[in-house]
Design an enzyme around this catalytic site. Structure first.
Site, short mmCIF file in Angstrom:
data_model
loop_
_atom_site.label_atom_id
_atom_site.label_comp_id
_atom_site.label_asym_id
_atom_site.label_seq_id
_atom_site.Cartn_x
_atom_site.Cartn_y
_atom_site.Cartn_z
N LYS A 119 27.66 -23.55 -55.86
CA LYS A 119 28.72 -24.04 -54.97
C LYS A 119 30.01 -23.30 -55.29
O LYS A 119 30.36 -23.14 -56.46
CB LYS A 119 28.89 -25.55 -55.16
CG LYS A 119 29.87 -26.19 -54.19
CD LYS A 119 30.00 -27.70 -54.44
CE LYS A 119 30.83 -28.38 -53.37
NZ LYS A 119 30.96 -29.84 -53.62
N SER B 104 28.97 -36.03 -52.31
CA SER B 104 28.88 -34.62 -51.88
C SER B 104 27.63 -33.89 -52.35
O SER B 104 27.40 -32.76 -51.92
CB SER B 104 30.11 -33.85 -52.36
OG SER B 104 31.21 -34.11 -51.54
N SER C 18 30.14 -32.59 -49.25
CA SER C 18 30.77 -31.29 -49.15
C SER C 18 29.88 -30.11 -49.58
O SER C 18 30.16 -28.98 -49.19
CB SER C 18 32.04 -31.25 -50.02
OG SER C 18 31.70 -31.36 -51.39
#
Lengths: 494, 95
Positions: free
Chosen positions: A77, A182, A158
Protein backbone atom coordinates in the site's frame (compact mmCIF):
# COMPACT_ATOMS: atom_id res chain seq x y z
CA UNK A 1 -1.10 -21.00 -13.53
CA UNK A 2 1.63 -19.59 -11.32
CA UNK A 3 -0.50 -16.54 -10.61
CA UNK A 4 -3.30 -18.67 -9.15
CA UNK A 5 -1.15 -20.31 -6.47
CA UNK A 6 -1.45 -19.51 -2.80
CA UNK A 7 1.60 -18.16 -0.99
CA UNK A 8 1.74 -21.36 1.05
CA UNK A 9 1.79 -23.53 -2.08
CA UNK A 10 4.27 -21.30 -3.91
CA UNK A 11 6.68 -21.27 -0.95
CA UNK A 12 6.69 -25.08 -0.98
CA UNK A 13 7.13 -25.27 -4.74
CA UNK A 14 10.03 -22.80 -4.67
CA UNK A 15 11.78 -24.96 -2.09
CA UNK A 16 11.24 -28.08 -4.17
CA UNK A 17 12.56 -26.29 -7.23
CA UNK A 18 9.34 -26.72 -9.24
CA UNK A 19 9.98 -23.21 -10.56
CA UNK A 20 12.24 -20.29 -9.70
CA UNK A 21 11.42 -17.07 -7.88
CA UNK A 22 12.42 -15.28 -11.06
CA UNK A 23 9.77 -17.24 -13.04
CA UNK A 24 7.16 -16.62 -10.37
CA UNK A 25 7.88 -12.89 -10.27
CA UNK A 26 8.00 -12.65 -14.07
CA UNK A 27 4.51 -14.19 -14.28
CA UNK A 28 3.22 -11.51 -11.93
CA UNK A 29 5.17 -8.72 -13.65
CA UNK A 30 3.47 -9.78 -16.89
CA UNK A 31 0.07 -9.77 -15.17
CA UNK A 32 0.68 -6.25 -13.86
CA UNK A 33 1.71 -5.08 -17.33
CA UNK A 34 -1.41 -6.60 -18.86
CA UNK A 35 -4.02 -5.53 -16.33
CA UNK A 36 -2.79 -2.57 -14.32
CA UNK A 37 -3.48 -0.03 -17.09
CA UNK A 38 -7.12 -1.02 -16.73
CA UNK A 39 -7.43 -1.69 -12.98
CA UNK A 40 -5.12 1.14 -11.80
CA UNK A 41 -4.30 -0.94 -8.72
CA UNK A 42 -0.73 0.39 -8.60
CA UNK A 43 0.38 4.01 -8.43
CA UNK A 44 4.02 3.02 -8.94
CA UNK A 45 5.19 -0.25 -10.53
CA UNK A 46 8.69 -1.48 -9.61
CA UNK A 47 9.14 -4.43 -11.96
CA UNK A 48 12.91 -4.18 -12.35
CA UNK A 49 13.49 -3.95 -8.65
CA UNK A 50 11.12 -6.90 -8.18
CA UNK A 51 13.07 -9.07 -10.62
CA UNK A 52 16.32 -8.21 -8.82
CA UNK A 53 14.71 -9.17 -5.51
CA UNK A 54 13.51 -12.41 -7.11
CA UNK A 55 17.04 -13.26 -8.21
CA UNK A 56 18.29 -12.59 -4.71
CA UNK A 57 15.55 -14.93 -3.45
CA UNK A 58 16.68 -17.65 -5.88
CA UNK A 59 20.22 -17.30 -4.57
CA UNK A 60 19.00 -17.54 -0.97
CA UNK A 61 16.86 -20.58 -1.82
CA UNK A 62 19.83 -22.28 -3.48
CA UNK A 63 21.98 -21.55 -0.44
CA UNK A 64 19.33 -22.89 1.93
CA UNK A 65 19.10 -19.47 3.62
CA UNK A 66 15.71 -18.39 2.30
CA UNK A 67 13.26 -16.55 4.52
CA UNK A 68 9.64 -17.69 4.82
CA UNK A 69 8.49 -15.29 2.09
CA UNK A 70 11.46 -15.73 -0.25
CA UNK A 71 10.40 -14.93 -3.79
CA UNK A 72 6.75 -14.15 -2.96
CA UNK A 73 5.43 -11.20 -5.03
CA UNK A 74 3.54 -8.63 -2.95
CA UNK A 75 1.93 -5.22 -3.39
CA UNK A 76 2.69 -2.55 -0.80
CA UNK A 77 0.00 0.00 0.00
CA UNK A 78 1.41 3.37 -0.98
CA UNK A 79 1.14 4.52 2.62
CA UNK A 80 4.24 2.54 3.69
CA UNK A 81 7.49 4.41 3.21
CA UNK A 82 9.83 2.44 0.96
CA UNK A 83 13.44 3.60 0.75
CA UNK A 84 14.19 5.04 -2.67
CA UNK A 85 10.70 4.28 -4.03
CA UNK A 86 8.17 7.10 -4.32
CA UNK A 87 5.52 7.07 -1.60
CA UNK A 88 2.49 9.25 -2.29
CA UNK A 89 -0.24 8.33 0.23
CA UNK A 90 -2.54 8.80 -2.76
CA UNK A 91 -2.07 12.56 -2.48
CA UNK A 92 -0.84 15.30 -4.79
CA UNK A 93 0.95 16.79 -1.81
CA UNK A 94 3.34 13.79 -1.78
CA UNK A 95 3.38 13.24 -5.53
CA UNK A 96 7.18 13.38 -5.74
CA UNK A 97 8.10 12.23 -2.22
CA UNK A 98 10.86 9.59 -2.14
CA UNK A 99 11.45 8.36 1.42
CA UNK A 100 15.07 8.01 2.51
CA UNK A 101 14.03 5.19 4.87
CA UNK A 102 12.04 1.96 4.94
CA UNK A 103 8.99 1.40 7.16
CA UNK A 104 9.45 -1.27 9.82
CA UNK A 105 6.69 -3.50 8.39
CA UNK A 106 8.12 -3.49 4.86
CA UNK A 107 11.63 -3.96 6.27
CA UNK A 108 10.34 -7.10 8.04
CA UNK A 109 8.89 -8.42 4.78
CA UNK A 110 12.15 -7.72 2.93
CA UNK A 111 14.09 -9.46 5.71
CA UNK A 112 11.99 -12.54 4.99
CA UNK A 113 12.70 -12.40 1.27
CA UNK A 114 9.49 -10.90 -0.14
CA UNK A 115 9.43 -9.35 -3.60
CA UNK A 116 7.68 -5.95 -4.00
CA UNK A 117 5.95 -5.39 -7.34
CA UNK A 118 4.97 -1.84 -6.57
CA UNK A 119 3.02 0.65 -4.53
CA UNK A 120 -0.72 0.08 -4.39
CA UNK A 121 -3.36 2.74 -4.92
CA UNK A 122 -5.47 3.95 -1.99
CA UNK A 123 -7.87 6.63 -0.92
CA UNK A 124 -5.97 9.86 -0.28
CA UNK A 125 -4.23 9.55 3.11
CA UNK A 126 -6.34 6.40 3.60
CA UNK A 127 -9.48 8.53 4.00
CA UNK A 128 -12.24 6.75 2.16
CA UNK A 129 -14.15 3.52 1.62
CA UNK A 130 -14.11 3.31 -2.18
CA UNK A 131 -10.64 4.30 -3.41
CA UNK A 132 -12.42 7.15 -5.21
CA UNK A 133 -10.52 9.89 -3.33
CA UNK A 134 -7.08 8.89 -4.65
CA UNK A 135 -5.32 11.71 -6.48
CA UNK A 136 -4.00 9.00 -8.83
CA UNK A 137 -7.38 7.86 -10.08
CA UNK A 138 -10.01 5.33 -9.20
CA UNK A 139 -9.35 1.59 -8.96
CA UNK A 140 -11.57 -0.91 -10.74
CA UNK A 141 -12.79 -3.87 -8.72
CA UNK A 142 -11.92 -6.98 -10.80
CA UNK A 143 -15.27 -8.54 -9.84
CA UNK A 144 -18.28 -7.94 -12.08
CA UNK A 145 -21.99 -8.26 -11.46
CA UNK A 146 -23.39 -11.26 -13.31
CA UNK A 147 -24.54 -10.14 -16.75
CA UNK A 148 -23.20 -6.63 -16.31
CA UNK A 149 -19.63 -6.37 -17.57
CA UNK A 150 -20.02 -2.62 -17.99
CA UNK A 151 -20.62 -1.42 -14.45
CA UNK A 152 -17.34 -0.47 -12.80
CA UNK A 153 -17.47 -1.41 -9.13
CA UNK A 154 -15.28 0.02 -6.39
CA UNK A 155 -12.75 -2.27 -4.68
CA UNK A 156 -13.57 -0.69 -1.32
CA UNK A 157 -11.13 1.40 0.60
CA UNK A 158 -8.95 2.74 1.69
CA UNK A 159 -6.63 -0.16 0.73
CA UNK A 160 -8.46 -0.60 -2.59
CA UNK A 161 -5.44 -1.03 -4.84
CA UNK A 162 -3.99 -3.69 -2.54
CA UNK A 163 -7.24 -5.65 -2.61
CA UNK A 164 -7.77 -5.32 -6.37
CA UNK A 165 -4.18 -6.42 -7.05
CA UNK A 166 -4.50 -9.58 -4.95
CA UNK A 167 -7.95 -10.44 -6.31
CA UNK A 168 -6.85 -10.01 -9.95
CA UNK A 169 -3.77 -12.17 -9.28
CA UNK A 170 -1.31 -9.38 -9.98
CA UNK A 171 0.34 -10.33 -6.67
CA UNK A 172 -0.03 -13.14 -4.12
CA UNK A 173 -0.58 -10.87 -1.14
CA UNK A 174 -0.45 -7.25 -0.10
CA UNK A 175 -0.04 -4.95 2.83
CA UNK A 176 -2.83 -2.66 3.90
CA UNK A 177 -3.58 -0.40 6.79
CA UNK A 178 -6.83 -0.30 8.71
CA UNK A 179 -8.03 2.74 10.65
CA UNK A 180 -11.80 2.13 10.58
CA UNK A 181 -12.11 -0.80 8.18
CA UNK A 182 -9.60 -0.06 5.42
CA UNK A 183 -8.38 -3.67 5.23
CA UNK A 184 -11.55 -5.56 6.11
CA UNK A 185 -14.03 -3.74 3.86
CA UNK A 186 -11.92 -3.98 0.66
CA UNK A 187 -11.16 -7.62 1.51
CA UNK A 188 -14.91 -8.26 1.66
CA UNK A 189 -15.57 -6.33 -1.58
CA UNK A 190 -12.84 -8.25 -3.46
CA UNK A 191 -13.42 -11.78 -2.11
CA UNK A 192 -10.21 -11.89 -0.03
CA UNK A 193 -9.06 -12.62 3.48
CA UNK A 194 -7.68 -9.61 5.34
CA UNK A 195 -6.86 -9.01 8.98
CA UNK A 196 -6.49 -5.92 11.10
CA UNK A 197 -4.42 -7.22 14.00
CA UNK A 198 -4.60 -5.86 17.53
CA UNK A 199 -3.52 -2.23 17.76
CA UNK A 200 0.20 -2.38 18.53
CA UNK A 201 0.88 -5.76 16.90
CA UNK A 202 2.43 -4.25 13.74
CA UNK A 203 4.71 -1.24 13.91
CA UNK A 204 3.37 2.06 12.58
CA UNK A 205 6.89 3.42 12.08
CA UNK A 206 7.28 4.64 8.52
CA UNK A 207 3.55 4.39 7.78
CA UNK A 208 2.14 7.75 6.73
CA UNK A 209 -0.03 8.69 9.72
CA UNK A 210 -3.79 9.24 9.46
CA UNK A 211 -5.27 8.64 12.94
CA UNK A 212 -2.47 7.39 15.13
CA UNK A 213 -4.56 5.81 17.90
CA UNK A 214 -6.40 3.69 15.30
CA UNK A 215 -3.99 3.06 12.38
CA UNK A 216 -2.81 -0.54 12.18
CA UNK A 217 -1.03 -2.36 9.34
CA UNK A 218 -2.18 -5.82 8.26
CA UNK A 219 -2.13 -8.21 5.30
CA UNK A 220 -4.44 -9.22 2.43
CA UNK A 221 -4.26 -12.61 0.73
CA UNK A 222 -6.52 -15.08 -1.04
CA UNK A 223 -6.55 -17.49 1.92
CA UNK A 224 -6.62 -17.25 5.69
CA UNK A 225 -3.43 -19.30 5.90
CA UNK A 226 -1.59 -16.90 3.59
CA UNK A 227 -2.65 -13.98 5.79
CA UNK A 228 -1.22 -15.89 8.76
CA UNK A 229 2.15 -16.23 6.98
CA UNK A 230 2.23 -12.56 6.02
CA UNK A 231 1.19 -11.29 9.45
CA UNK A 232 3.83 -13.49 11.07
CA UNK A 233 6.43 -11.60 9.04
CA UNK A 234 4.94 -8.11 9.39
CA UNK A 235 4.29 -8.21 13.15
CA UNK A 236 6.74 -7.77 15.97
CA UNK A 237 8.01 -5.35 18.58
CA UNK A 238 9.59 -2.15 17.29
CA UNK A 239 11.23 0.31 19.66
CA UNK A 240 10.67 3.06 17.06
CA UNK A 241 6.88 2.93 17.56
CA UNK A 242 5.90 4.04 21.06
CA UNK A 243 2.67 2.03 20.87
CA UNK A 244 4.27 -1.17 19.54
CA UNK A 245 3.58 -4.06 21.91
CA UNK A 246 6.50 -6.06 23.25
CA UNK A 247 5.02 -9.53 22.83
CA UNK A 248 6.36 -12.57 21.01
CA UNK A 249 4.77 -13.17 17.60
CA UNK A 250 2.79 -16.41 17.81
CA UNK A 251 2.80 -19.07 15.10
CA UNK A 252 -0.31 -17.80 13.33
CA UNK A 253 -0.18 -20.52 10.67
CA UNK A 254 -0.34 -23.19 13.39
CA UNK A 255 -3.29 -21.36 14.95
CA UNK A 256 -5.22 -21.78 11.70
CA UNK A 257 -5.30 -25.53 12.35
CA UNK A 258 -6.74 -25.34 15.87
CA UNK A 259 -10.41 -25.66 14.96
CA UNK A 260 -13.25 -24.20 16.99
CA UNK A 261 -14.44 -27.19 19.05
CA UNK A 262 -15.42 -25.94 22.48
CA UNK A 263 -15.15 -22.25 21.55
CA UNK A 264 -17.98 -19.85 22.32
CA UNK A 265 -18.84 -17.52 19.43
CA UNK A 266 -20.86 -14.37 20.11
CA UNK A 267 -23.50 -12.84 17.85
CA UNK A 268 -23.87 -9.14 18.66
CA UNK A 269 -27.55 -8.31 18.27
CA UNK A 270 -26.82 -4.65 17.49
CA UNK A 271 -25.17 -5.63 14.18
CA UNK A 272 -28.54 -6.41 12.62
CA UNK A 273 -28.74 -3.34 10.39
CA UNK A 274 -32.22 -2.35 9.24
CA UNK A 275 -31.43 -2.38 5.55
CA UNK A 276 -29.09 -5.37 5.40
CA UNK A 277 -29.57 -7.30 2.16
CA UNK A 278 -31.16 -10.72 2.51
CA UNK A 279 -28.05 -12.44 1.08
CA UNK A 280 -25.86 -10.91 3.80
CA UNK A 281 -28.32 -11.89 6.50
CA UNK A 282 -28.41 -15.44 5.13
CA UNK A 283 -24.62 -15.73 4.91
CA UNK A 284 -24.31 -14.59 8.52
CA UNK A 285 -26.71 -17.33 9.67
CA UNK A 286 -24.84 -19.81 7.48
CA UNK A 287 -21.52 -18.78 9.03
CA UNK A 288 -22.89 -19.39 12.51
CA UNK A 289 -24.14 -22.81 11.41
CA UNK A 290 -20.70 -23.69 10.00
CA UNK A 291 -19.13 -22.84 13.35
CA UNK A 292 -21.83 -24.80 15.23
CA UNK A 293 -21.19 -27.79 12.96
CA UNK A 294 -17.47 -27.55 13.79
CA UNK A 295 -18.19 -27.77 17.51
CA UNK A 296 -18.53 -24.15 18.62
CA UNK A 297 -21.34 -22.86 20.82
CA UNK A 298 -23.21 -19.80 19.51
CA UNK A 299 -24.11 -17.20 22.12
CA UNK A 300 -26.17 -14.01 21.78
CA UNK A 301 -24.29 -10.99 23.12
CA UNK A 302 -24.89 -7.26 23.26
CA UNK A 303 -22.57 -4.41 22.30
CA UNK A 304 -24.95 -1.62 23.27
CA UNK A 305 -22.85 1.32 22.05
CA UNK A 306 -22.41 -0.04 18.52
CA UNK A 307 -24.66 2.62 17.00
CA UNK A 308 -22.38 5.36 18.33
CA UNK A 309 -19.23 3.84 16.83
CA UNK A 310 -19.26 5.74 13.55
CA UNK A 311 -20.03 9.12 15.08
CA UNK A 312 -17.26 8.58 17.62
CA UNK A 313 -14.90 7.60 14.82
CA UNK A 314 -15.76 10.69 12.78
CA UNK A 315 -14.68 12.87 15.68
CA UNK A 316 -11.59 10.99 16.85
CA UNK A 317 -10.11 10.15 13.43
CA UNK A 318 -10.44 13.66 11.90
CA UNK A 319 -9.11 15.19 15.12
CA UNK A 320 -5.99 13.06 14.95
CA UNK A 321 -5.74 13.60 11.19
CA UNK A 322 -5.88 17.38 11.54
CA UNK A 323 -2.91 17.14 13.87
CA UNK A 324 -0.96 14.55 11.85
CA UNK A 325 -1.45 16.34 8.54
CA UNK A 326 -0.21 19.65 9.93
CA UNK A 327 3.25 18.49 8.85
CA UNK A 328 2.38 19.02 5.16
CA UNK A 329 3.34 22.66 5.10
CA UNK A 330 5.25 23.03 1.85
CA UNK A 331 8.53 23.61 3.65
CA UNK A 332 10.31 20.39 4.55
CA UNK A 333 9.00 17.95 1.97
CA UNK A 334 6.15 17.55 -0.45
CA UNK A 335 4.45 20.00 -2.72
CA UNK A 336 4.88 23.74 -2.29
CA UNK A 337 2.79 26.60 -3.66
CA UNK A 338 4.44 29.97 -3.28
CA UNK A 339 2.94 32.79 -1.21
CA UNK A 340 3.82 36.32 -0.18
CA UNK A 341 4.29 35.27 3.40
CA UNK A 342 4.55 32.03 5.31
CA UNK A 343 0.83 31.80 6.08
CA UNK A 344 -0.09 32.24 2.45
CA UNK A 345 2.48 29.63 1.46
CA UNK A 346 0.91 27.18 3.92
CA UNK A 347 -2.66 27.92 2.88
CA UNK A 348 -2.05 27.74 -0.85
CA UNK A 349 0.08 24.60 -0.54
CA UNK A 350 -2.55 22.77 1.48
CA UNK A 351 -5.45 23.94 -0.67
CA UNK A 352 -3.69 22.72 -3.82
CA UNK A 353 -2.17 19.59 -2.31
CA UNK A 354 -5.12 18.06 -0.45
CA UNK A 355 -8.29 16.73 -2.10
CA UNK A 356 -11.82 17.58 -1.00
CA UNK A 357 -12.33 14.69 1.45
CA UNK A 358 -9.00 15.29 3.17
CA UNK A 359 -9.75 19.01 3.48
CA UNK A 360 -13.19 18.21 4.94
CA UNK A 361 -11.73 15.90 7.54
CA UNK A 362 -8.94 18.29 8.51
CA UNK A 363 -11.54 21.00 9.03
CA UNK A 364 -13.86 18.78 11.07
CA UNK A 365 -10.87 17.75 13.18
CA UNK A 366 -9.74 21.33 13.60
CA UNK A 367 -13.21 22.34 14.72
CA UNK A 368 -13.74 19.55 17.27
CA UNK A 369 -10.36 20.33 18.82
CA UNK A 370 -10.84 24.10 18.86
CA UNK A 371 -11.31 26.18 21.99
CA UNK A 372 -14.88 26.00 23.24
CA UNK A 373 -15.76 22.79 21.39
CA UNK A 374 -13.11 20.39 22.63
CA UNK A 375 -15.17 19.14 25.60
CA UNK A 376 -18.45 18.92 23.70
CA UNK A 377 -17.02 16.91 20.81
CA UNK A 378 -13.57 15.46 21.30
CA UNK A 379 -13.61 14.70 25.02
CA UNK A 380 -17.13 13.29 24.80
CA UNK A 381 -16.09 11.08 21.88
CA UNK A 382 -13.16 9.72 23.89
CA UNK A 383 -15.57 8.82 26.68
CA UNK A 384 -17.92 7.06 24.29
CA UNK A 385 -14.86 5.28 22.93
CA UNK A 386 -14.22 3.99 26.46
CA UNK A 387 -17.82 2.69 26.56
CA UNK A 388 -17.35 0.93 23.20
CA UNK A 389 -14.26 -0.80 24.59
CA UNK A 390 -16.19 -1.73 27.72
CA UNK A 391 -18.85 -3.38 25.52
CA UNK A 392 -16.20 -5.59 23.93
CA UNK A 393 -14.52 -6.36 27.25
CA UNK A 394 -17.83 -7.50 28.72
CA UNK A 395 -18.70 -9.55 25.63
CA UNK A 396 -15.31 -11.26 25.74
CA UNK A 397 -16.12 -12.28 29.31
CA UNK A 398 -18.76 -14.57 27.80
CA UNK A 399 -17.35 -15.56 24.40
CA UNK A 400 -14.02 -16.25 22.68
CA UNK A 401 -14.77 -14.42 19.44
CA UNK A 402 -17.58 -12.59 17.63
CA UNK A 403 -19.00 -13.22 14.17
CA UNK A 404 -20.59 -10.37 12.20
CA UNK A 405 -20.93 -9.22 8.60
CA UNK A 406 -17.92 -7.18 7.44
CA UNK A 407 -19.89 -4.58 5.48
CA UNK A 408 -23.63 -3.99 5.06
CA UNK A 409 -23.53 -4.62 1.29
CA UNK A 410 -21.40 -6.05 -1.50
CA UNK A 411 -19.24 -3.73 -3.64
CA UNK A 412 -21.11 -0.74 -5.06
CA UNK A 413 -20.58 1.02 -8.36
CA UNK A 414 -18.10 3.83 -8.90
CA UNK A 415 -19.86 7.15 -8.49
CA UNK A 416 -22.43 5.85 -6.02
CA UNK A 417 -22.47 7.46 -2.57
CA UNK A 418 -20.17 10.22 -3.80
CA UNK A 419 -22.56 13.12 -3.21
CA UNK A 420 -23.16 12.34 0.42
CA UNK A 421 -20.11 11.84 2.66
CA UNK A 422 -22.25 10.26 5.39
CA UNK A 423 -23.64 7.57 3.05
CA UNK A 424 -20.02 6.67 2.28
CA UNK A 425 -19.10 6.64 5.97
CA UNK A 426 -21.90 4.10 6.69
CA UNK A 427 -19.89 1.43 4.85
CA UNK A 428 -17.75 1.14 7.93
CA UNK A 429 -20.56 0.68 10.45
CA UNK A 430 -19.52 -2.91 11.29
CA UNK A 431 -15.76 -2.43 11.12
CA UNK A 432 -15.31 0.79 13.09
CA UNK A 433 -16.23 -0.53 16.57
CA UNK A 434 -13.34 -3.07 16.60
CA UNK A 435 -11.02 -0.24 15.51
CA UNK A 436 -12.21 1.98 18.34
CA UNK A 437 -11.59 -0.88 20.80
CA UNK A 438 -8.24 -1.80 19.25
CA UNK A 439 -9.15 -5.50 19.03
CA UNK A 440 -8.15 -7.83 16.15
CA UNK A 441 -10.67 -8.46 13.38
CA UNK A 442 -10.54 -10.40 10.13
CA UNK A 443 -12.74 -10.49 7.05
CA UNK A 444 -13.07 -13.85 5.33
CA UNK A 445 -15.07 -14.49 2.14
CA UNK A 446 -18.18 -16.55 2.80
CA UNK A 447 -20.06 -16.62 -0.48
CA UNK A 448 -21.60 -14.62 -3.31
CA UNK A 449 -24.72 -12.51 -3.46
CA UNK A 450 -27.42 -12.88 -6.14
CA UNK A 451 -25.36 -10.66 -8.47
CA UNK A 452 -22.31 -12.86 -8.11
CA UNK A 453 -20.37 -10.48 -5.87
CA UNK A 454 -18.40 -11.66 -2.83
CA UNK A 455 -19.63 -11.10 0.70
CA UNK A 456 -17.40 -11.16 3.77
CA UNK A 457 -17.86 -12.30 7.34
CA UNK A 458 -15.96 -10.58 10.13
CA UNK A 459 -14.36 -12.46 13.02
CA UNK A 460 -13.48 -10.25 15.99
CA UNK A 461 -11.21 -11.47 18.78
CA UNK A 462 -9.80 -10.49 22.15
CA UNK A 463 -6.80 -8.14 22.29
CA UNK A 464 -3.63 -10.00 21.16
CA UNK A 465 -5.62 -13.14 20.42
CA UNK A 466 -5.24 -13.17 16.64
CA UNK A 467 -4.73 -16.92 17.00
CA UNK A 468 -8.40 -17.52 17.80
CA UNK A 469 -9.38 -15.12 15.01
CA UNK A 470 -7.33 -17.22 12.58
CA UNK A 471 -8.77 -20.49 13.93
CA UNK A 472 -12.36 -19.31 13.49
CA UNK A 473 -11.67 -17.76 10.09
CA UNK A 474 -10.06 -20.96 8.83
CA UNK A 475 -13.13 -23.01 9.79
CA UNK A 476 -15.32 -20.56 7.86
CA UNK A 477 -13.00 -20.67 4.86
CA UNK A 478 -12.98 -24.48 4.85
CA UNK A 479 -16.76 -24.71 5.20
CA UNK A 480 -17.49 -22.00 2.64
CA UNK A 481 -15.22 -23.58 0.03
CA UNK A 482 -15.07 -20.17 -1.63
CA UNK A 483 -13.64 -20.89 -5.08
CA UNK A 484 -15.24 -18.15 -7.19
CA UNK A 485 -12.83 -15.96 -9.11
CA UNK A 486 -13.18 -12.39 -10.36
CA UNK A 487 -14.01 -11.79 -14.03
CA UNK A 488 -10.82 -9.81 -14.54
CA UNK A 489 -7.69 -11.67 -13.53
CA UNK A 490 -4.29 -12.73 -14.77
CA UNK A 491 -4.50 -15.02 -17.76
CA UNK A 492 -8.08 -14.12 -18.62
CA UNK A 493 -8.59 -11.76 -21.52
CA UNK A 494 -9.98 -8.54 -20.10
CA UNK B 1 -24.45 23.81 16.92
CA UNK B 2 -24.54 24.99 13.34
CA UNK B 3 -21.58 26.63 11.65
CA UNK B 4 -22.03 30.06 10.08
CA UNK B 5 -19.86 31.28 7.18
CA UNK B 6 -17.59 33.24 9.52
CA UNK B 7 -16.90 30.08 11.55
CA UNK B 8 -16.14 28.09 8.40
CA UNK B 9 -13.60 30.73 7.42
CA UNK B 10 -12.13 30.71 10.93
CA UNK B 11 -11.74 26.90 10.87
CA UNK B 12 -10.08 27.07 7.46
CA UNK B 13 -7.71 29.71 8.82
CA UNK B 14 -6.85 27.54 11.82
CA UNK B 15 -6.32 24.55 9.49
CA UNK B 16 -4.14 26.66 7.17
CA UNK B 17 -6.22 25.75 4.14
CA UNK B 18 -7.10 28.51 1.69
CA UNK B 19 -10.82 28.52 0.96
CA UNK B 20 -12.08 30.69 -1.88
CA UNK B 21 -15.09 32.86 -1.09
CA UNK B 22 -17.22 30.89 -3.53
CA UNK B 23 -16.54 27.61 -1.70
CA UNK B 24 -17.58 28.70 1.79
CA UNK B 25 -21.26 27.93 1.23
CA UNK B 26 -20.62 24.41 -0.05
CA UNK B 27 -18.21 23.65 2.82
CA UNK B 28 -20.66 25.08 5.34
CA UNK B 29 -23.33 22.65 4.14
CA UNK B 30 -21.00 19.63 4.15
CA UNK B 31 -19.51 20.36 7.55
CA UNK B 32 -22.92 21.02 9.09
CA UNK B 33 -24.26 17.73 7.73
CA UNK B 34 -21.38 15.86 9.34
CA UNK B 35 -21.59 17.76 12.61
CA UNK B 36 -25.34 17.27 12.74
CA UNK B 37 -24.83 13.55 12.32
CA UNK B 38 -22.18 13.22 15.03
CA UNK B 39 -24.47 15.18 17.32
CA UNK B 40 -26.07 11.81 18.22
CA UNK B 41 -23.29 11.36 20.77
CA UNK B 42 -24.92 13.98 22.98
CA UNK B 43 -27.56 11.42 23.95
CA UNK B 44 -24.98 9.04 25.52
CA UNK B 45 -24.63 9.18 29.30
CA UNK B 46 -20.89 9.56 29.84
CA UNK B 47 -20.98 10.68 33.45
CA UNK B 48 -18.15 9.12 35.43
CA UNK B 49 -16.51 7.64 32.33
CA UNK B 50 -12.79 8.24 31.91
CA UNK B 51 -11.82 9.20 28.33
CA UNK B 52 -10.00 6.56 26.31
CA UNK B 53 -7.17 8.12 24.36
CA UNK B 54 -5.80 5.17 22.47
CA UNK B 55 -5.32 1.47 22.10
CA UNK B 56 -6.90 -0.11 25.10
CA UNK B 57 -4.09 -2.25 26.37
CA UNK B 58 -1.25 0.11 25.64
CA UNK B 59 1.01 1.35 28.42
CA UNK B 60 3.45 3.83 26.99
CA UNK B 61 7.06 2.90 27.54
CA UNK B 62 9.77 5.19 28.88
CA UNK B 63 13.27 5.18 27.51
CA UNK B 64 16.47 6.92 28.46
CA UNK B 65 16.62 10.52 27.24
CA UNK B 66 19.58 10.17 24.95
CA UNK B 67 20.46 10.77 21.32
CA UNK B 68 19.93 7.57 19.33
CA UNK B 69 19.95 8.89 15.80
CA UNK B 70 21.01 11.85 13.72
CA UNK B 71 23.75 13.23 11.53
CA UNK B 72 21.77 12.77 8.34
CA UNK B 73 21.11 16.29 7.13
CA UNK B 74 21.23 15.28 3.48
CA UNK B 75 18.55 12.61 3.95
CA UNK B 76 16.38 15.07 5.90
CA UNK B 77 16.73 17.72 3.21
CA UNK B 78 16.45 15.36 0.26
CA UNK B 79 12.74 16.03 -0.29
CA UNK B 80 12.76 19.76 0.46
CA UNK B 81 10.85 21.73 -2.19
CA UNK B 82 13.45 24.48 -1.82
CA UNK B 83 16.70 24.71 0.12
CA UNK B 84 19.84 26.77 0.50
CA UNK B 85 22.79 24.72 1.62
CA UNK B 86 21.78 22.76 4.69
CA UNK B 87 18.67 24.89 5.32
CA UNK B 88 15.01 24.84 4.34
CA UNK B 89 13.77 28.08 2.87
CA UNK B 90 10.58 30.02 3.61
CA UNK B 91 9.33 33.45 2.54
CA UNK B 92 10.78 36.30 4.57
CA UNK B 93 9.14 36.18 8.02
CA UNK B 94 10.78 39.16 9.78
CA UNK B 95 10.82 42.54 8.06
Amino acid sequence: MLTDLTITAAAGALRRGDFTARELTQAHVDAVAALNPRLNAFITVTSERALEQAEAADAALAAGEAGVLAGIPLAIKDLFCTAGVRTTAGSRILEHFVPPYESSVTANLLRDGAVFLGKANLDEFAMGSSNMTSAFGRVENPWKRVGDAEAMLVPGGSSGGSAAAVAARLVMGATGTDTGGSIRQPAAFCGLAGIKPTYGRCSRWGVVAFASSLDQPGPFARTVGDCALLLGSMAGFDAKDSTSVDLAVPDFAAACRRGVAGLRIGVPREYRADAMPEAMERLWRQGLQWLRDAGAAIVDVSLPHTKYGLATYYIVAPAEASSNLARYDGVRFGRREDGHDLTELYERTRAAGFGAEVQRRIMIGTYVLSAGYYDAYYLRAQKVRALILRDFTEAFGQVDALLTPTAPTAAFAQGEKMDDPIAMYLNDVFTVPASMAGVPAMSVPGGLDAQGLPLGLQVIGRPYDEETVFAVSQVIEDAAGFSAMPAIRAGVAA
Amino acid sequence: MSLDPATVRRIAKLARIRVEAGDVGRLQGELNDILGWIETLSEVDVSGVAPLTGGAQIVLRLRADEVTDGGMAEAVLANAPDRVGAFFTVPKVVE
